[in-house]
Every structure is written in C-alpha cells, then in structure tokens.
Design a protein around this motif. Structure first.
Motif, PDB file in Angstrom:
ATOM      1  N   TYR A  10       1.196  -1.190  -0.057  1.00  0.00           N
ATOM      2  CA  TYR A  10       0.020  -0.092  -0.436  1.00  0.00           C
ATOM      3  C   TYR A  10       1.126   1.598   0.093  1.00  0.00           C
ATOM      4  O   TYR A  10       0.254   2.390  -0.575  1.00  0.00           O
ATOM      5  N   HIS A  11       1.577   1.369   1.248  1.00  0.00           N
ATOM      6  CA  HIS A  11       2.466   2.653   0.645  1.00  0.00           C
ATOM      7  C   HIS A  11       3.177   2.466  -0.073  1.00  0.00           C
ATOM      8  O   HIS A  11       3.623   3.703  -0.467  1.00  0.00           O
ATOM      9  N   GLN A  12       4.494   1.795  -0.591  1.00  0.00           N
ATOM     10  CA  GLN A  12       4.963   1.823  -2.089  1.00  0.00           C
ATOM     11  C   GLN A  12       3.914   2.262  -2.601  1.00  0.00           C
ATOM     12  O   GLN A  12       4.511   3.323  -4.122  1.00  0.00           O
ATOM     13  N   LEU A  13       3.208   1.930  -3.282  1.00  0.00           N
ATOM     14  CA  LEU A  13       1.706   2.008  -4.726  1.00  0.00           C
ATOM     15  C   LEU A  13       2.022   3.806  -4.160  1.00  0.00           C
ATOM     16  O   LEU A  13       1.102   4.581  -5.051  1.00  0.00           O
ATOM     17  N   LYS A  14       1.332   4.156  -2.591  1.00  0.00           N
ATOM     18  CA  LYS A  14       0.581   5.861  -2.891  1.00  0.00           C
ATOM     19  C   LYS A  14       2.144   6.223  -3.305  1.00  0.00           C
ATOM     20  O   LYS A  14       2.046   7.559  -3.799  1.00  0.00           O
ATOM     21  N   LYS A  15       3.403   6.045  -2.880  1.00  0.00           N
ATOM     22  CA  LYS A  15       4.265   6.669  -2.480  1.00  0.00           C
ATOM     23  C   LYS A  15       4.337   6.796  -4.414  1.00  0.00           C
ATOM     24  O   LYS A  15       4.922   8.096  -4.952  1.00  0.00           O
ATOM     25  N   HIS A  16       3.721   6.168  -5.504  1.00  0.00           N
ATOM     26  CA  HIS A  16       4.308   5.689  -7.244  1.00  0.00           C
ATOM     27  C   HIS A  16       2.696   6.653  -7.150  1.00  0.00           C
ATOM     28  O   HIS A  16       2.858   7.554  -8.215  1.00  0.00           O
ATOM     29  N   HIS A  17       1.723   6.820  -5.997  1.00  0.00           N
ATOM     30  CA  HIS A  17       0.779   7.961  -7.266  1.00  0.00           C
ATOM     31  C   HIS A  17       0.952   8.713  -6.566  1.00  0.00           C
ATOM     32  O   HIS A  17       0.812  10.175  -7.621  1.00  0.00           O
ATOM     33  N   TRP A  18       1.895   9.000  -5.851  1.00  0.00           N
ATOM     34  CA  TRP A  18       2.186  10.888  -5.482  1.00  0.00           C
ATOM     35  C   TRP A  18       3.300  10.806  -6.565  1.00  0.00           C
ATOM     36  O   TRP A  18       3.378  12.490  -7.116  1.00  0.00           O
ATOM     37  N   VAL A  19       3.741  10.386  -6.662  1.00  0.00           N
ATOM     38  CA  VAL A  19       5.292  10.548  -7.721  1.00  0.00           C
ATOM     39  C   VAL A  19       5.325  10.584  -9.198  1.00  0.00           C
ATOM     40  O   VAL A  19       6.168  10.885  -9.916  1.00  0.00           O
ATOM     41  N   VAL A  20       4.332   9.614  -9.365  1.00  0.00           N
ATOM     42  CA  VAL A  20       4.473   9.285 -11.007  1.00  0.00           C
ATOM     43  C   VAL A  20       4.699  10.845 -11.885  1.00  0.00           C
ATOM     44  O   VAL A  20       3.249  11.356 -11.574  1.00  0.00           O
ATOM     45  N   GLU A  21       5.192  10.812 -12.669  1.00  0.00           N
ATOM     46  CA  GLU A  21       5.114  11.663 -14.197  1.00  0.00           C
ATOM     47  C   GLU A  21       5.369  11.121 -15.243  1.00  0.00           C
ATOM     48  O   GLU A  21       5.568  10.402 -15.612  1.00  0.00           O
ATOM     49  N   GLY A  22       5.259  12.331 -16.645  1.00  0.00           N
ATOM     50  CA  GLY A  22       5.468  11.855 -17.932  1.00  0.00           C
ATOM     51  C   GLY A  22       4.366  12.193 -18.496  1.00  0.00           C
ATOM     52  O   GLY A  22       2.992  12.321 -18.051  1.00  0.00           O
ATOM     53  N   ALA A  23       4.428  11.423 -19.510  1.00  0.00           N
ATOM     54  CA  ALA A  23       2.682  11.811 -20.499  1.00  0.00           C
ATOM     55  C   ALA A  23       2.021  10.901 -20.526  1.00  0.00           C
ATOM     56  O   ALA A  23       0.779  11.367 -20.470  1.00  0.00           O
ATOM     57  N   GLU A  24       2.198   9.561 -19.736  1.00  0.00           N
ATOM     58  CA  GLU A  24       1.197   8.905 -19.243  1.00  0.00           C
ATOM     59  C   GLU A  24       0.621   9.419 -17.726  1.00  0.00           C
ATOM     60  O   GLU A  24       0.136   8.141 -16.672  1.00  0.00           O
ATOM     61  N   PHE A  25       0.709  10.279 -17.451  1.00  0.00           N
ATOM     62  CA  PHE A  25       0.904  11.139 -15.921  1.00  0.00           C
ATOM     63  C   PHE A  25      -1.163  10.695 -15.654  1.00  0.00           C
ATOM     64  O   PHE A  25      -0.936   9.695 -13.907  1.00  0.00           O
ATOM     65  N   LEU A  26      -1.706  11.083 -15.789  1.00  0.00           N
ATOM     66  CA  LEU A  26      -3.304  10.922 -15.359  1.00  0.00           C
ATOM     67  C   LEU A  26      -3.582   9.457 -15.310  1.00  0.00           C
ATOM     68  O   LEU A  26      -3.887   9.021 -14.195  1.00  0.00           O
ATOM     69  N   PRO A  27      -3.715   8.844 -16.705  1.00  0.00           N
ATOM     70  CA  PRO A  27      -3.720   7.743 -15.910  1.00  0.00           C
ATOM     71  C   PRO A  27      -3.494   6.033 -15.322  1.00  0.00           C
ATOM     72  O   PRO A  27      -3.284   5.447 -14.191  1.00  0.00           O
ATOM     73  N   LEU A  28      -1.944   6.754 -15.150  1.00  0.00           N
ATOM     74  CA  LEU A  28      -1.320   5.846 -14.323  1.00  0.00           C
ATOM     75  C   LEU A  28      -0.820   6.538 -12.845  1.00  0.00           C
ATOM     76  O   LEU A  28      -1.096   5.317 -12.046  1.00  0.00           O
TER      77      LEU A  28
END
Length: 181
Positions: free
Chosen positions: A44-62
């Motif tokens: 959960y915490h790893q996924l939450k972290k990735h949710h916070w920091v994801v960037e790039g062209a596919e940002f919103l769907p990711l």
C-alpha cells in the motif's frame, strides 16, 4: 481524555474465539493473517508513493490506476485485519511491527522512473500472491474454510491488479519515440 491504562489483550495473544476454531489452529492462522496484513501495508505505501510521484506523458491514467490499486490493497487489508480479530487475535497495526512482520520490502524513499517503479510493484505483487496462496493452503489444511475463502477473494483482486502492472510494462506504446527523449 481517559487515563485508563488497562491492556485488554496483549498484541501477541490469541484468545478463544466464538467461531469455534481450535485455539492452536487459530494462532497459526492469525500469525499468517498478520503476515498478509503487514505485506499489504508495505505494498500500500509503495503504491501510494508511486501515485504521488508518477510523471510523464501517461501521468493521469497511471496516477488514477495507482490510486485504484492502493485502494484495493487497503480494502483487502481491512478484511484481513477484521478476520484476525474475529479469530481471537490482534491485527498487526503499527508501522514498525508491520515492517518487521512483512516478508516483502519497501523499495525505499528514492524516486525511480515509471518502468522501474512498476517493475518493483509487479515483483512485490508476485511475492504477496505466493504468500497469500500459502496462507490459503494453511487455512484449508487447518479446516478454516472461511478464512481460505476470504483470502481467495483478496487474491483474485491482487492477481488482476498485478496483471494490469504486467500490461503497463509491455513494450507497445502510443507515445512517440521523440516524446521520450
């Protein structure tokens, strides 16, 4: 504010349960459930972290996909914790104890590229899926068919979400090569 300091149940104790599952069997199952609970919160915490920091062209769907994934994990964790309590145990709830109990490891605080983050997530999903299957087998072997069924339902969601990570990691993309430079 209450100043009462009476401990009603030690965190490592499994009391008799009203489900009429033998206490020795319940102790083994609660132990397995607490491992699954701890693993769930590391994921959960790893996924939450990735949710916070994801960037790039596919940002919103990711970003949205990761939110859905960590919500699924949290829902499963809640069911696992409630089952441990119903069997007379105390769900592992503190972050330090969850980290100690977990058989999976958080990737750390660094931010990685999306592909590396998702590969780390997929690897953790795989480890948790294997552990969950072992816990299901244990519950079945000890005659706790309800816990086995509860874990099977959670396993289905874990496998579906893990499979989605696998899809995201495929090499086909709509993003133009020049957009990735």
């Amino acid at each position: 504010m209450s100043t009462q300091k009476t401990v009603r149940q030690s965190a490592d104790a499994v009391e008799e349960n009203e489900l009429r599952l033998d206490q020795e069997k319940a102790e083994q199952i609660v132990d397995a459930l607490n491992t699954e609970l701890a693993n769930s919160y590391v994921l959960y915490h790893q996924l939450k972290k990735h949710h916070w920091v994801v960037e790039g062209a596919e940002f919103l769907p990711l970003h949205e996909f990761l939110e859905e994934a960590y919500e699924h994990v949290e829902e499963g964790a809640d069911v696992i914790a409630e089952r441990a309590q119903a069997l007379g145990g105390v769900p592992v709830s503190g972050p330090t104890n969850q980290e100690r109990r977990a058989t999976v490891e958080f990737e750390g605080e660094d931010v990685y590229d999306v592909r590396t983050m998702f590969q780390n997530d997929l690897e953790m999903y795989g480890d948790i899926i294997e552990s969950m299957r072992d816990s299901i087998e244990l519950a079945d072997n000890l005659g706790d068919y309800a816990t086995a069924e509860i874990l099977r339902e959670i396993l289905v969601t874990l496998e579906e979400d893990g499979h989605h990570f696998e899809h995201y990691l495929e090499d086909d993309t709509l993003v133009l090569e020049e957009a990735t430079k």
